[in-house]
Design an enzyme around this catalytic site. Structure first.
Site, PDB file in Angstrom:
ATOM      1  N   GLN A  91     -85.122  30.068   7.776  1.00 11.65           N
ATOM      2  CA  GLN A  91     -83.925  29.609   7.063  1.00 11.65           C
ATOM      3  C   GLN A  91     -83.976  28.113   6.806  1.00 11.65           C
ATOM      4  O   GLN A  91     -83.474  27.633   5.787  1.00 11.65           O
ATOM      5  CB  GLN A  91     -82.664  29.972   7.841  1.00 11.65           C
ATOM      6  CG  GLN A  91     -82.396  31.453   7.841  1.00 11.65           C
ATOM      7  CD  GLN A  91     -82.514  32.057   6.451  1.00 11.65           C
ATOM      8  OE1 GLN A  91     -81.661  31.879   5.608  1.00 11.65           O
ATOM      9  NE2 GLN A  91     -83.601  32.770   6.194  1.00 11.65           N
ATOM     10  N   HIS A 100     -31.434  45.884  -9.116  1.00 13.52           N
ATOM     11  CA  HIS A 100     -32.440  46.793  -8.553  1.00 13.52           C
ATOM     12  C   HIS A 100     -31.766  48.112  -8.162  1.00 13.52           C
ATOM     13  O   HIS A 100     -32.264  49.194  -8.449  1.00 13.52           O
ATOM     14  CB  HIS A 100     -33.078  46.195  -7.288  1.00 13.52           C
ATOM     15  CG  HIS A 100     -34.118  45.148  -7.548  1.00 13.52           C
ATOM     16  ND1 HIS A 100     -33.842  43.956  -8.145  1.00 13.52           N
ATOM     17  CD2 HIS A 100     -35.439  45.123  -7.274  1.00 13.52           C
ATOM     18  CE1 HIS A 100     -34.937  43.241  -8.223  1.00 13.52           C
ATOM     19  NE2 HIS A 100     -35.941  43.935  -7.699  1.00 13.52           N
ATOM     20  N   HIS A 113     -85.179  26.831   3.348  1.00 11.37           N
ATOM     21  CA  HIS A 113     -84.427  26.988   2.098  1.00 11.37           C
ATOM     22  C   HIS A 113     -83.994  25.641   1.516  1.00 11.37           C
ATOM     23  O   HIS A 113     -84.019  25.441   0.308  1.00 11.37           O
ATOM     24  CB  HIS A 113     -83.147  27.790   2.345  1.00 11.37           C
ATOM     25  CG  HIS A 113     -83.342  29.275   2.268  1.00 11.37           C
ATOM     26  ND1 HIS A 113     -83.690  29.921   1.117  1.00 11.37           N
ATOM     27  CD2 HIS A 113     -83.237  30.237   3.203  1.00 11.37           C
ATOM     28  CE1 HIS A 113     -83.780  31.210   1.347  1.00 11.37           C
ATOM     29  NE2 HIS A 113     -83.507  31.439   2.610  1.00 11.37           N
ATOM     30  N   ASP A 143     -83.146  39.568   3.581  1.00 11.17           N
ATOM     31  CA  ASP A 143     -83.249  38.780   2.347  1.00 11.17           C
ATOM     32  C   ASP A 143     -83.799  39.612   1.192  1.00 11.17           C
ATOM     33  O   ASP A 143     -83.438  39.385   0.042  1.00 11.17           O
ATOM     34  CB  ASP A 143     -84.198  37.591   2.551  1.00 11.17           C
ATOM     35  CG  ASP A 143     -83.472  36.361   3.055  1.00 11.17           C
ATOM     36  OD1 ASP A 143     -82.244  36.410   3.194  1.00 11.17           O
ATOM     37  OD2 ASP A 143     -84.144  35.340   3.311  1.00 11.17           O
ATOM     38  N   GLU A 181     -73.787  32.464   8.887  1.00 10.92           N
ATOM     39  CA  GLU A 181     -74.095  33.356   7.765  1.00 10.92           C
ATOM     40  C   GLU A 181     -74.940  34.543   8.258  1.00 10.92           C
ATOM     41  O   GLU A 181     -74.609  35.688   8.021  1.00 10.92           O
ATOM     42  CB  GLU A 181     -74.860  32.560   6.698  1.00 10.92           C
ATOM     43  CG  GLU A 181     -75.236  33.398   5.506  1.00 10.92           C
ATOM     44  CD  GLU A 181     -76.324  32.773   4.645  1.00 10.92           C
ATOM     45  OE1 GLU A 181     -76.899  31.730   5.033  1.00 10.92           O
ATOM     46  OE2 GLU A 181     -76.601  33.346   3.588  1.00 10.92           O
ATOM     47  N   HIS A 182     -76.053  34.221   8.924  1.00  5.50           N
ATOM     48  CA  HIS A 182     -76.903  35.273   9.511  1.00  5.50           C
ATOM     49  C   HIS A 182     -76.870  35.126  11.022  1.00  5.50           C
ATOM     50  O   HIS A 182     -77.048  34.016  11.533  1.00  5.50           O
ATOM     51  CB  HIS A 182     -78.367  35.118   9.094  1.00  5.50           C
ATOM     52  CG  HIS A 182     -78.584  35.095   7.619  1.00  5.50           C
ATOM     53  ND1 HIS A 182     -78.826  33.939   6.915  1.00  5.50           N
ATOM     54  CD2 HIS A 182     -78.612  36.104   6.720  1.00  5.50           C
ATOM     55  CE1 HIS A 182     -78.998  34.233   5.639  1.00  5.50           C
ATOM     56  NE2 HIS A 182     -78.865  35.542   5.487  1.00  5.50           N
TER      57      HIS A 182
HETATM   58  N1  LIG Z   1     -75.546  31.813   1.290  1.00  2.00           N
HETATM   59  C1  LIG Z   1     -76.380  32.629   0.689  1.00  2.00           C
HETATM   60  O1  LIG Z   1     -76.109  33.818   0.565  1.00  2.00           O
HETATM   61  C2  LIG Z   1     -77.679  32.127   0.125  1.00  2.00           C
HETATM   62  C3  LIG Z   1     -78.662  33.020  -0.335  1.00  2.00           C
HETATM   63  C4  LIG Z   1     -79.804  32.496  -0.938  1.00  2.00           C
HETATM   64  C5  LIG Z   1     -79.951  31.131  -1.092  1.00  2.00           C
HETATM   65  N2  LIG Z   1     -78.970  30.307  -0.606  1.00  2.00           N
HETATM   66  C6  LIG Z   1     -79.014  28.862  -0.769  1.00  2.00           C
HETATM   67  O2  LIG Z   1     -79.101  28.598  -2.157  1.00  2.00           O
HETATM   68  C7  LIG Z   1     -79.548  27.266  -2.292  1.00  2.00           C
HETATM   69  C8  LIG Z   1     -80.517  27.140  -3.425  1.00  2.00           C
HETATM   70  O3  LIG Z   1     -80.591  25.770  -3.678  1.00  2.00           O
HETATM   71  P1  LIG Z   1     -81.513  25.147  -4.763  1.00  2.00           P
HETATM   72  O4  LIG Z   1     -81.276  23.681  -4.727  1.00  2.00           O
HETATM   73  O5  LIG Z   1     -82.895  25.670  -4.582  1.00  2.00           O
HETATM   74  O6  LIG Z   1     -80.986  25.759  -6.147  1.00  2.00           O
HETATM   75  P2  LIG Z   1     -79.561  25.732  -6.868  1.00  2.00           P
HETATM   76  O7  LIG Z   1     -79.770  26.495  -8.133  1.00  2.00           O
HETATM   77  O8  LIG Z   1     -78.492  26.181  -5.966  1.00  2.00           O
HETATM   78  O9  LIG Z   1     -79.291  24.207  -7.200  1.00  2.00           O
HETATM   79  C9  LIG Z   1     -79.960  23.526  -8.231  1.00  2.00           C
HETATM   80  C10 LIG Z   1     -78.938  22.752  -9.021  1.00  2.00           C
HETATM   81  O10 LIG Z   1     -78.289  21.808  -8.179  1.00  2.00           O
HETATM   82  C11 LIG Z   1     -77.810  20.759  -8.952  1.00  2.00           C
HETATM   83  N3  LIG Z   1     -78.097  19.477  -8.310  1.00  2.00           N
HETATM   84  C12 LIG Z   1     -79.217  19.104  -7.659  1.00  2.00           C
HETATM   85  N4  LIG Z   1     -79.109  17.810  -7.248  1.00  2.00           N
HETATM   86  C13 LIG Z   1     -77.911  17.372  -7.661  1.00  2.00           C
HETATM   87  C14 LIG Z   1     -77.214  16.117  -7.555  1.00  2.00           C
HETATM   88  N5  LIG Z   1     -77.751  15.075  -6.912  1.00  2.00           N
HETATM   89  N6  LIG Z   1     -75.977  16.027  -8.090  1.00  2.00           N
HETATM   90  C15 LIG Z   1     -75.403  17.078  -8.720  1.00  2.00           C
HETATM   91  N7  LIG Z   1     -76.026  18.276  -8.861  1.00  2.00           N
HETATM   92  C16 LIG Z   1     -77.260  18.419  -8.342  1.00  2.00           C
HETATM   93  C17 LIG Z   1     -78.504  20.808 -10.283  1.00  2.00           C
HETATM   94  O11 LIG Z   1     -77.572  21.126 -11.267  1.00  2.00           O
HETATM   95  C18 LIG Z   1     -79.503  21.953 -10.149  1.00  2.00           C
HETATM   96  O12 LIG Z   1     -79.532  22.734 -11.321  1.00  2.00           O
HETATM   97  C19 LIG Z   1     -80.125  26.846  -0.934  1.00  2.00           C
HETATM   98  O13 LIG Z   1     -79.208  25.978  -0.326  1.00  2.00           O
HETATM   99  C20 LIG Z   1     -80.203  28.156  -0.183  1.00  2.00           C
HETATM  100  O14 LIG Z   1     -80.084  27.960   1.196  1.00  2.00           O
HETATM  101  C21 LIG Z   1     -77.844  30.779  -0.029  1.00  2.00           C
HETATM  102 ZN   LIG Z   2     -83.455  33.376   3.700  1.00  2.00          ZN
END
Ligand SMILES: NC(=O)c1ccc[n+]([C@@H]2O[C@H](COP(=O)([O-])OP(=O)(O)OC[C@H]3O[C@@H](n4cnc5c(N)ncnc54)[C@H](O)[C@@H]3O)[C@@H](O)[C@H]2O)c1
Ligand SMILES: [Zn+2]
Length: 421
Positions: free
Chosen positions: A254, A413, A257, A354, A320-321
């Site tokens: 985790q 009513h 990520h 996942d 979450e998990h």
């Molecule tokens: N809770 C859940 O069920 C679950 C499941 C899978 C993944 N996740 C999480 O999803 C997330 C994926 O994140 P990611 O970053 O790879 O993709 P993402 O698509 O969530 O974020 C990318 C976007 O973040 C924005 N961003 C990045 N830096 C920025 C800044 N400085 N200011 C404003 N906006 C900004 C941009 O618009 C970019 O398109 C991870 O945190 C992961 O842990 C959560």
């Molecule tokens: Zn995961």
């Protein structure tokens, strides 16, 4: 290393204090501004943010994935990739179909009373794509919306340099989804919540994302439905032994990520905590995604406690998990309520959840599992009550309803009933 010893009920205050420190004011302000801009300037602001954050020069003609882009992507997907996806697809579909809520009626004193379940008309699915690609999230968001019977499904996903992962597009095509918008982050959530010239306003937004996405969903909630605040990933492992070091690997899975990912290990003796933390930090240094794990490992919290207090720790963090690597996990489960998904036994590692187990991997984070649930078909469903009286049934209930109306001083009513008696 963050370490807490929780040996008495009062020690739980140390944990509360630790959790209260997590503040993200700066990111929240950024998100507020993005939402305001999208509401006011719509596409104009949307295109600017696509350029700023994803280096994608968006315009009204290229924001939606074109047929040519679909075709190019589909030609890149290998047979093995298709087989892997179809294997997971079947298992996730079966699970979501099995738990689909149904309309139902009962009869009470001659009246027909029921719940009518209908889907929302338009759903916006967010599929993250900043630091990793998540075709698995395409399955996990599309399937519950599809099984629920949503009329129109729209996808938003960031397209860095205009690129979208072909596996995601393959999955969208399996469900005949044509509207895939190359937009990520808070701007995608704001666009789906309020609509722009290019992106339609939807009824529900679902899908996980980073801290910007999670804040945006929180802020638009009420104007649009959301699944939950599914932000940066979290895992907590509670184990009563550490011979196999599995916990260290699961924490790392985790931690990779996101730099904001949070991992917790709860153990009952110091030797195990030392063994797991040593292995975890060693893995974090040498991980393939070490630029992320070196940061997220700094958020790791190791807790030494007793079996009696462990349930209260879980309820406070509401992870979450949650992985229970315990001798008698089922009796232990009576000691807590708050967790997004519970993985039982040493062979049920979170990675299975996942991708292929079947239940949804989109789960509430940052302590919201206290009141939010896993993404499911219910996210895209709403329930209406059905109330149908015959004259006989009315005669039976009316005297009581009339009295209630009079207690409340609502005489019209009462009159509406009296004229029917
Ligand atoms: N809770 C859940 O069920 C679950 C499941 C899978 C993944 N996740 C999480 O999803 C997330 C994926 O994140 P990611 O970053 O790879 O993709 P993402 O698509 O969530 O974020 C990318 C976007 O973040 C924005 N961003 C990045 N830096 C920025 C800044 N400085 N200011 C404003 N906006 C900004 C941009 O618009 C970019 O398109 C991870 O945190 C992961 O842990 C959560
Ligand atoms: Zn995961």
């Amino acid at each position: 290393m963050n370490y807490l010893e929780i040996k008495t009920h009062n020690d739980l205050d140390k944990l509360k204090l630790y959790l209260a420190k997590n503040q993200y004011d700066e990111q929240e302000n950024t998100v507020r501004k993005i939402i305001k801009d999208i509401r006011e300037k719509k596409d104009e602001a949307l295109f600017e943010y696509c350029h700023k954050f994803d280096n994608f020069k968006a315009n009204k003609d290229n924001i939606n994935v074109s047929n040519t882009e679909f075709e190019q992507a589909l030609s890149q997907v290998t047979l093995e990739q298709k087989e892997t996806i179809l294997y997971a697809k079947e298992k996730i579909e079966n699970f979501h179909r099995a738990f689909l809520p149904k309309s139902c009626i009962i009869e009470q004193n001659g009246a027909i009373l029921g719940t009518r379940v209908t889907s929302v008309k338009k759903a916006g699915l967010y599929i993250p794509g900043g630091k990793a690609f998540y075709p698995s999230t395409a399955l996990m968001t599309i399937i519950p919306a599809y099984v629920a019977g949503v009329d129109e499904i729209y996808i938003c996903t960031p397209a860095q340099n205009s690129y979208i992962n072909p596996l995601l597009l393959y999955i969208a095509k399996l469900y005949n989804i044509e509207n895939v918008f190359k937009v990520g982050g808070a701007q995608a959530i704001a666009a789906l919540a309020y609509g722009t010239q290019s992106i339609p306003k939807v009824d529900v937004i679902a899908g996980p994302g980073n801290i910007y996405v999670a804040f945006a969903k929180k802020l638009v909630y009420g104007d649009v439905g959301i699944d939950s605040v599914a932000g940066p990933s979290e895992v907590m492992v509670v184990s009563d032994n550490c011979e196999k070091l599995y916990a260290a690997y699961d924490l790392l899975s985790q931690a990779e990520h996101d730099a904001n990912a949070k991992v917790y290990y709860v153990g009952f003796n110091k030797e195990c905590i030392n063994k797991i933390s040593d292995k975890f930090f060693e893995l974090a240094k040498t991980a393939k995604r070490s630029e992320i794990t070196l940061k997220s490992s700094q958020n790791a919290l190791f807790i030494q406690t007793t079996r009696e207090l462990a349930g209260q720790i879980i309820d406070e963090i509401a992870p979450e998990h949650l992985e229970l690597q315990l001798n008698d996990p089922y009796s232990f489960m009576n000691s807590f309520k708050n967790a997004g998904a519970i993985f039982i036994g040493e062979y049920s590692c979170e990675t299975l959840g996942d991708y292929v187990a079947g239940p949804n991997h989109t789960l509430p984070t940052s302590q919201t599992a206290r009141f939010s649930s896993v993404l499911s078909t219910e996210t895209f469903l709403k329930k209406s009550s059905i109330i149908h009286y015959t004259h006989k049934a009315l005669q039976q209930d009316a005297p009581y309803a009339i009295k209630f109306a009079e207690y409340e001083g609502l005489f019209a009513h009462a009159e509406a009933l009296k004229v029917r008696l």
